[in-house]
Design a protein around this motif. Structure first.
Motif, short mmCIF file in Angstrom:
data_model
loop_
_atom_site.label_atom_id
_atom_site.label_comp_id
_atom_site.label_asym_id
_atom_site.label_seq_id
_atom_site.Cartn_x
_atom_site.Cartn_y
_atom_site.Cartn_z
N LYS A 41 51.02 23.37 -11.39
CA LYS A 41 50.78 24.02 -10.86
C LYS A 41 50.48 25.37 -11.13
O LYS A 41 49.74 26.33 -10.73
CB LYS A 41 51.38 23.59 -9.26
N THR A 42 52.14 26.41 -11.03
CA THR A 42 52.16 27.22 -11.70
C THR A 42 50.95 27.80 -12.00
O THR A 42 50.98 29.21 -12.11
CB THR A 42 53.85 27.32 -11.88
N THR A 43 51.43 27.66 -13.37
CA THR A 43 49.65 28.54 -14.46
C THR A 43 48.56 28.49 -13.61
O THR A 43 47.69 29.58 -13.86
CB THR A 43 50.00 27.63 -15.36
N THR A 44 48.20 27.64 -12.59
CA THR A 44 46.62 28.06 -11.95
C THR A 44 46.61 28.60 -10.85
O THR A 44 46.58 29.62 -10.89
CB THR A 44 46.16 26.66 -10.92
N ILE A 45 48.16 28.51 -10.61
CA ILE A 45 48.33 29.47 -9.20
C ILE A 45 48.56 30.99 -9.42
O ILE A 45 47.33 32.13 -8.61
CB ILE A 45 49.54 29.35 -8.35
N ARG A 46 49.28 31.59 -10.65
CA ARG A 46 49.42 32.60 -11.33
C ARG A 46 48.12 32.81 -12.02
O ARG A 46 47.97 33.95 -11.96
CB ARG A 46 50.57 32.86 -12.33
N SER A 47 47.17 32.43 -12.21
CA SER A 47 45.64 33.29 -12.88
C SER A 47 45.06 32.89 -11.60
O SER A 47 44.46 33.68 -11.91
CB SER A 47 45.33 31.49 -13.49
N VAL A 48 44.97 32.54 -11.01
CA VAL A 48 44.51 32.37 -9.60
C VAL A 48 45.16 33.87 -9.58
O VAL A 48 43.73 34.40 -8.41
CB VAL A 48 44.11 31.20 -7.90
N ALA A 49 46.00 34.31 -8.79
CA ALA A 49 46.32 35.34 -7.94
C ALA A 49 46.18 36.58 -9.39
O ALA A 49 46.67 37.54 -9.22
CB ALA A 49 47.68 35.56 -7.67
N GLY A 50 45.84 36.25 -10.63
CA GLY A 50 45.99 37.72 -11.04
C GLY A 50 46.94 38.17 -12.32
O GLY A 50 46.38 39.02 -13.15
#
Length: 236
Positions: A41-50
C-alpha cells in the motif's frame, strides 16, 4: 484523475513489493486502498505521490505522467503520509503560509481557507505555537489543513485517521465527502475497514503486492461485510 497502469516496484531483493498493479480513480471517487502490513500500500501511495521512482508501468495524474512531469502532477495533488514530517521550528501559521507560497495561493483565498479548516479542526488557537509543541494529532491536523488549502484535484492519504480524535476523524470524513462532490478524487489507505466500508464508493484490496479485488464497495463486499471479505482474501 488517477490511472495506474502495469505498475511494479522492487527494492534491493528480486521480490517485487508491488507487481503489475492496475487501477483507476475518477473524479468524485473516494477510493479505499486496503491490505495487510507489507502488502504494498505505502509503496504504491509513495510512488503515486512522486516520492518513489519505479521500474515498470506508469502513473498518470489528470492525464500527466508522474515520470515525465512530476512537478505538474504535484501541482494537482496533495499527499499526506502516515507520519508527516513538518518543519517543527516554524509556527503552525508560518508553515501554512509556506505551503501557500509554494502553491501560489492568493492572500484572500489563503486566509479564508486557513480560517475555515483551522476552525473545523479546532486548531486556530494553536496556529501561533511552534509545531514542535504540537501533539501527534495536532501535527496530523496541520498536515491535513496544508493539503486542503490549495484545493487539490487528487488527495492522497496514507492512514489518515491514525492519531485523530473521533471528532477530528468525523470532520475529515465530512470534508472528504465535500471535496468529492466538488469533483476532486481521494485515494487513501486505511486499516479501519468499517470507515472504508462506510465512506468509500470504490475499494481495492492488495495482497503480497498483487491486486486481489477491485470495484465498487458493493461489488467487493458482496453479501458479506468488508472485514469478512478482507479476511477471506488474505488468508487464501
Amino acid at each position: 484523475m488517477l490511472k495506474i497502469t502495469n505498475f511494479s516496484k522492487s527494492y534491493k531483493s528480486d521480490k517485487k513489493a508491488v507487481d503489475q498493479l492496475n487501477l483507476e480513480v475518477n473524479s468524485g471517487d473516494i477510493f479505499g486502498f486496503i491490505g495487510h502490513n507489507g502488502a504494498g500500500k505505502t509503496t504504491t501511495i509513495r510512488s503515486v505521490a512522486g516520492v518513489l521512482d519505479f521500474e515498470e508501468g506508469d502513473i498518470m495524474i489528470d492525464g500527466i505522467s508522474i515520470k515525465k512531469d512530476a512537478v505538474a502532477c504535484k501541482q494537482k495533488m496533495a499527499y499526506i503520509p502516515d507520519n508527516p514530517d513538518l518543519y517543527e521550528h516554524l509556527t503552525g501559521i508560518a508553515y501554512l503560509n509556506f505551503i501557500g507560497d509554494i502553491f501560489q495561493i492568493n492572500k484572500m483565498d489563503r486566509e479564508t481557507l486557513i480560517k475555515k479548516y483551522a476552525d473545523e479542526f479546532e486548531l486556530t488557537q494553536n496556529l501561533g505555537d511552534t509545531i514542535s509543541s504540537y501533539s501527534h494529532g495536532m501535527k496530523q491536523k496541520l498536515a491535513i489543513i496544508s493539503a486542503l488549502i490549495h484545493r487539490p484535484k487528487l488527495l492522497i492519504l496514507d492512514e489518515p485517521f491514525v492519531g485523530l480524535d473521533p471528532k477530528a476523524a468525523h470532520t475529515l470524513k465530512t470534508i472528504m465527502a465535500g471535496l468529492c462532490k466538488e469533483g476532486s478524487a481521494i485515494f487513501f489507505s486505511t486499516h479501519v475497514l468499517e470507515v472504508a466500508e462506510k465512506i468509500c464508493n470504490k475499494i481495492a484490496i492488495i495482497k503480497g503486492g498483487k491486486l486481489v479485488s477491485c470495484g465498487t464497495t458493493e461489488e467487493v463486499r458482496g453479501n458479506s461485510s468488508l472485514e469478512d471479505v478482507f479476511m477471506e482474501l488474505i488468508e487464501e
